[in-house]
Design a protein around this motif. Sequence first.
Motif, mmCIF file in Angstrom:
data_model
loop_
_atom_site.group_PDB
_atom_site.id
_atom_site.type_symbol
_atom_site.label_atom_id
_atom_site.label_comp_id
_atom_site.label_asym_id
_atom_site.label_seq_id
_atom_site.Cartn_x
_atom_site.Cartn_y
_atom_site.Cartn_z
ATOM 1 N N TRP A 1 -5.600 1.736 -9.185
ATOM 2 C CA TRP A 1 -5.660 1.164 -7.839
ATOM 3 C C TRP A 1 -4.312 1.145 -7.122
ATOM 4 N N PRO A 2 -3.207 0.807 -7.819
ATOM 5 C CA PRO A 2 -1.908 0.876 -7.110
ATOM 6 C C PRO A 2 -1.607 2.271 -6.584
ATOM 7 N N TRP A 3 -1.986 3.309 -7.357
ATOM 8 C CA TRP A 3 -1.763 4.683 -6.906
ATOM 9 C C TRP A 3 -2.639 5.028 -5.715
ATOM 10 N N LEU A 4 -3.893 4.532 -5.745
ATOM 11 C CA LEU A 4 -4.805 4.784 -4.613
ATOM 12 C C LEU A 4 -4.281 4.121 -3.338
ATOM 13 N N LEU A 5 -3.783 2.895 -3.481
ATOM 14 C CA LEU A 5 -3.226 2.197 -2.315
ATOM 15 C C LEU A 5 -1.972 2.902 -1.804
ATOM 16 N N ALA A 6 -1.143 3.374 -2.732
ATOM 17 C CA ALA A 6 0.101 4.043 -2.340
ATOM 18 C C ALA A 6 -0.164 5.402 -1.710
ATOM 19 N N SER A 7 -1.309 6.013 -2.033
ATOM 20 C CA SER A 7 -1.613 7.355 -1.507
ATOM 21 C C SER A 7 -1.751 7.367 0.016
#
Length: 201
Positions: A2-8
């Motif tokens: 989820w952190p990677w999805l938000l950062a994307s």
Amino acid sequence: LWPWLLASSGLSALLQLVTLPFFPDSPSYLLIQKGNEEACRKAIRKLWGEGDHQAEIDDIMKEKGAMASTKTLRVLEVIKERSLRWQLYILVIVMTTLQLCGINAIYFYSFEVFHTAKFEEYLIPYVSLGVGFCECLSSILCSTLIDRFGRKVLLWGGYLLMCSVLALLTMTLSLQHRFFWMHYFSVILIFLFVVFFGIGP
């Protein structure tokens, strides 16, 4: 994940930040706001290629003349203006119904419905992601349907179908302890509600 999805989401912002300086200014902005006809012609050539674009420049000049003759109204003047009253009522009703249509409640309680439907804990975020993906796809579908059916038909149809789905969802949530399959029916109704929201309101 989820952190990677938000950062994307920052990648698209970064891409815009890097590429934006290389895009030309809007021709209408250059001609109407800046009054620079030569820069306007240069921007048109960069956007549409070489050729005679006098017709487009004439259209922008007509728009400039229309804007000059139109008086800019303040908020209170818009409210007091009789000729704009019906448009204002329609705008307020559409925006109010959009806020109160139930989409926020669906998103808020969908996790609980998915949990009750005996989905595995690790699968629930992906099912929620599927709900968001459905809204995205239905919004794209709406852009193709709006030209064929018109905004009014999509609004009325969307709200009517959403009301029907909410009525069914209330029933399935009330009966979910009596019938085991009601949980899955509730999940289907959540997806349908989101699709109808994307197509309509």
